[in-house]
Enzyme design. Sequence first.
Site, PDB file in Angstrom:
ATOM      1  N   GLU A  13     -10.706  -7.712   5.564  1.00 19.70           N
ATOM      2  CA  GLU A  13      -9.709  -7.743   6.718  1.00 19.70           C
ATOM      3  C   GLU A  13     -10.570  -8.497   7.728  1.00 19.70           C
ATOM      4  O   GLU A  13      -9.764  -9.119   8.571  1.00 19.70           O
ATOM      5  CB  GLU A  13      -9.645  -6.221   6.980  1.00 19.70           C
ATOM      6  CG  GLU A  13      -8.506  -5.597   6.151  1.00 19.70           C
ATOM      7  CD  GLU A  13      -8.418  -3.997   6.500  1.00 19.70           C
ATOM      8  OE1 GLU A  13      -9.627  -3.439   6.089  1.00 19.70           O
ATOM      9  OE2 GLU A  13      -7.458  -3.610   6.998  1.00 19.70           O
ATOM     10  N   ARG A  45      -7.323   3.409  13.616  1.00 19.15           N
ATOM     11  CA  ARG A  45      -8.008   2.288  13.858  1.00 19.15           C
ATOM     12  C   ARG A  45      -8.020   1.641  15.106  1.00 19.15           C
ATOM     13  O   ARG A  45      -8.887   0.900  15.262  1.00 19.15           O
ATOM     14  CB  ARG A  45      -7.654   1.457  12.327  1.00 19.15           C
ATOM     15  CG  ARG A  45      -8.764   0.422  12.089  1.00 19.15           C
ATOM     16  CD  ARG A  45      -8.536  -0.111  10.672  1.00 19.15           C
ATOM     17  NE  ARG A  45      -9.509   0.723   9.483  1.00 19.15           N
ATOM     18  CZ  ARG A  45     -10.485   0.456   9.209  1.00 19.15           C
ATOM     19  NH1 ARG A  45     -11.142  -0.238  10.253  1.00 19.15           N
ATOM     20  NH2 ARG A  45     -11.298   1.275   8.491  1.00 19.15           N
ATOM     21  N   GLU A  85       0.827  -1.158  -0.038  1.00 18.65           N
ATOM     22  CA  GLU A  85       0.143  -0.232   0.010  1.00 18.65           C
ATOM     23  C   GLU A  85       0.785   1.356   0.080  1.00 18.65           C
ATOM     24  O   GLU A  85       0.767   2.104  -0.947  1.00 18.65           O
ATOM     25  CB  GLU A  85      -0.940  -0.186   1.236  1.00 18.65           C
ATOM     26  CG  GLU A  85      -2.041   1.259   1.134  1.00 18.65           C
ATOM     27  CD  GLU A  85      -2.736   1.256   2.562  1.00 18.65           C
ATOM     28  OE1 GLU A  85      -3.019   0.134   3.030  1.00 18.65           O
ATOM     29  OE2 GLU A  85      -3.355   2.312   2.705  1.00 18.65           O
TER      30      GLU A  85
END
Lengths: 472, 785
Positions: free
Chosen positions: B707, B304, B226
């Site tokens: 995920e 997160r 990413e």
Amino acid sequence: MADPIQFLLNDRPVVTSQPPGLPVLDYLRQDAKLRGTKEGCREGGCGACTVLLGEWQGDDRPFYKPVTACLLPLGELQGKHLVTIEGLNQPQLSPVQQAIVDGGATQCGFCTPGMVMAVTSQLLSADRCADDRAIARILSGNLCRCTGYAALKRAVRDLLQRFQGITDLAGLVDQGVVPAYFLDVPQQLARLPVAAAPAPPQGGLWVAGGTEVYVETDLRLNQQPIYLLCGLPHLRGIQAEGGGIRLGALTTFADLETHPLIRQYLPAIPEFMAQIASWPIRTRATVGGNLVAASPIADVAVLLLALDAQLVLQQGTQQRSLALREFFRAYKLTALQPEEVLIAVVLPPQALRQHLHFEKVAKRKTLDCASVNSAIALQVEGNVIQQASLAMGGVAPIPLFLQTTSAYFRGKPITPDVLTGAFPLLQTEISPISDVRGSAAYKRLLARQLLIAHFTTLFPDHLQVRDFYAVS
Amino acid sequence: MPSVDAISHVRGTSQYVDDALPPSGLLQAAVVASPLAHGTLRSLDLQAARAQAGVVAVFTAADIPGQNCWGTIIADQPLLAATDVQYVGQPLAVVVGQSRAIAQAAAQQVQVDIDPLPPLLDPREAYRRGQIIGQPRSFALGDVEQAWADCDTIVTGQCDLGGQEHLYLETQRCRAIPLEGGDLRLESATQNPYGTQRTVAQMLGLACHDIEVEVKRLGGGFGGKEEQATLWAALAALATWHLQQPVELVLSRQDDLRMTGKRHPYLSEFKLGLNRAGKMLAYEVQHYQNAGAYADLSPAVLERTLCHSTNAYAIPNVRITAVSCRTNLLPSTALRGFGGPQGMFVIESAIAQAAEQLGVPKEELQANNLLRAGDTLPYGQRLSTDSVRQTWEQVCQTYHFARRRKAVAIYNASQFERKKGLALMPICFGISFSQTFLNQAGALVHVYGDGSVSVSTGGVEMGQGLRPKIAQIAARAFGIDEQQIKIESTNTTRVANMSPSAASVTTDLNGHATLAAIAQILVRLRVLAAQELGGLDPNQVAIAQEQVLYGHEPTGWTWQQLVAKAALARVDLSAHGFYATPGLEFDHQRERGHPFAYHVCGTALIEVTLDCLRGTYEIDAVRLVHDLGRSVQPQVDRGQVEGGLVQGLGWMTIEDLRFNEKGQLLSKDLSTYKIPDVFFGPQTLEIQFIETPEKVSGPYSSKAVGEPPLMYGLGVFFALREAMQAFRQRPDYAFKLPLMPEQVLCELYREAVERLTIPEGLDHGQTTVESLPGAHSSPAPLPQR
């Protein structure tokens, strides 16, 4: 300049002048421009480069085994059939390919060609066992990070069941498992010269199965002479000899797993082999290579120490015999003289009349190096130990025969107290170090645990784990 | 219908970056990396490397014409170190040669002169020294300080979570090709084509439109490509820009392991308070995130963690504090779950600790506190689904939890050295990039005159099944056969400014964008059909199974005829579609908002058997119920659940990411870093899906899947812990990852390990060892009867 190498690459004969030590993976991707074979690790640890190596083994058709192309010297291909994913492709998907597609058993696809090769090799063998362990063994050398293997296992199970009873080559071709050209391979191979046995060079790099050398050394740019022992057929084979068993130095781990003599006289060994490396590595890794590499955690070395194996060493025309227990001198250092070759390992007659057990603990149960491994061989009459041989790996700079602990057991009955009495002795004989495979204290603890495991597994009527840990 | 990708995968014809036919003159690159974790870079001696036969060039930071600092969130990282080194494996130079072997060998010939500085490896120590990235952040609900007084039980403890290597089978790679006018085309294995494009443009002092990034597919990403694919693309681009010759950079496995960042390790301290009824009243947690040397995506990962620190539980009083700590390790980066699982592991640990202290099964406390629809989460958003409870109950019923609980008790009473453990693991995972602006996507759809369709999106296929899903969505939207649809590569010249393929939302975002493009074309086609049929109502025109319908009745026209007519009638058969997830907002001042479109929930039941003599274990079974919404590709989604689960199980157990005190990676190859293999398990895997509707979701009421399933894997730690407690009850087993056989055995036999630990410097194997008491002199563990 070495002689050109001639072999069958999929459906066509090829001749190459590339150096014999070049990894087949690089030959395929760079020279042959066959890029379905993937590079995942260059250490035989992932199986993305799995190909099939077909060679005569006394049958009317070549025997195919899955091997990792990253650890395979090009020179090994002389006179043999190398099959890559491109060599399996037909206008229609093969049943193996179709099963993986239908089962949703491919995601990113990078490991998939290797998987197809591994499963196809199984269909080319006669073995159709479809239990969980058998299926896992087929895929034992192939890592997949995407699927978690569940879909793959479902697909392979279904496939093996569908192919019960179809093992002959014509039948497999008929079903599309392999293309029709496979039927012509025996004739084509017969036309190729087999590997000549060259004279051993002075110095240079000697390669048996290559599963250690090719991990340790980058051989793409290698300049030194390579001596491929595969050209020496007299170093292969397992035979009965003088009441014992003689293993040629090039005996593979797979041979130890499958050979009828081993299965008859040392029936525990095939089971132990399943804890070592993966099936594609076991088809290449040799007993001789394992001993000469002298890794302190060498599984087979530990097993053979317990069996009191005797080595046959040859230098020119001179041969000498040496106990394996005298062979390991220091970290990765052996008693092998310069220019001396290990040609055979002899298991003495008494090795076949013992209780034998092997234990190995690693981070991952399979395809991993041991934190500590251990083998024990025991001669027992009634309840009394006549002879004990205990060996361990991962606890010293060498694969270690534990002389004092072994001697302690002689003449003693199998009781919890006797075993407990061995614990302090064991600790005096070992000297593990802390490394990525575990702390020194862990290895000391594990050494004790594995000693308990040996006895409680072999003699459950005499002692149990609770005898050592229950509150009195 | 099987996807085209699956067919080319099994035939070995799927092309990854370096499989495509090489352009003539293709050179190969390799990277020179820092051997030290921290120091001042004095010099690089390139003589020996340059002198190697076949070496073409060596480039260093001095050769970078534009910006030599990058980073999506904070641009703090040099592409090639110029003045100082901050981690082992940090790129210092790039060597270009005629072959990969030559380049890799020459890279080892570069002499590196670094004045060493002491490395900082511990995140708490980094925090104490003020080495943090961004500011500490805090989410709060209710009043924690007040609530402690109402608690009957308060437990405190800490967790030590190791990192995780992605171990995508395809290592990082890029092929850079010079185009006319100094432009470059990068065939990169990146999850983030736009990020790669932008960074390379800045590095070369060019504009984004000078750099084309092309991505066919990735051999696995899992977050590792990413942010971090960009660096390797940039180094290949740098060499190509200078040499004006195509250059390919493919990291060897060992280089990939030692040079690329991994999942964030965390150290966390928790305090949990419950009342007598087993209700959780207050929870306080402090997370020290080990970010490594540079910011990378760490602030977003931290966010997160903050969002998922209470997992699937309703706790009225919460204070979550988290800080990103800068250390001299590889820059930690995205990995499936992206900080979420770290937050979730800590609350599960706190509950386990409380259950053990209270002498009740963990699942009782969990069940008492599960989230309901309408509950407020610590970031202010109200949960819109009841599927936490629904999946929990369904797991317990369909998989006979009570019966299994009893069977385990009987087994454990009858066995001495083998113990079983059970754990229920609920998950509640927010879907959307927590950074709101990233929740956007574009798609470009062409219908060709023969009726075939080409779809380009900003999403990257990396094994997650984006292409088969988009193909299915497009076929369904057009009402035509899936064979008509081709999903193109991802290319920055066709779709611009794409968000990375990440956060599980790639199909949601790009699927909706595809639908938006198709809707435009369909409107034009309907208008045309209505006209041609005689001025009728376009809204009555539909296409199904390649037939044009009017008011559900066949018109006799086929799709192909309609398209042919449209082409003649000068109707635009192409459209660009755009999607931005509605309803998202977040106020960073108040740390409150609505960051997630919806939540994906489920519950897993995990069963293990522990060999208490050897410390080894089997994962016997995982049985789970997962809310998938209405799947557009059930087989793909099942594969995501199975694969994610196993990746999570691996992280908890055998994946041993280990550094030494010098900051060097010890698990540096596949012989020392072990991921699950085919034997690993679970031996039994049963999955049920439920379909809970949501107001905002993926296309056709589907839900994100990438995920969340990984987090079911967390349960294996607690199942193993239960088995350990069954062998030997003790209040202080560590919450430390991974729980390898070594950790299990050393915890079960802690006293024996202490006795067997020989101080450094003593001569091993001598009398000092003999004098140590053997195991028997005082039996080590005291197992329960």
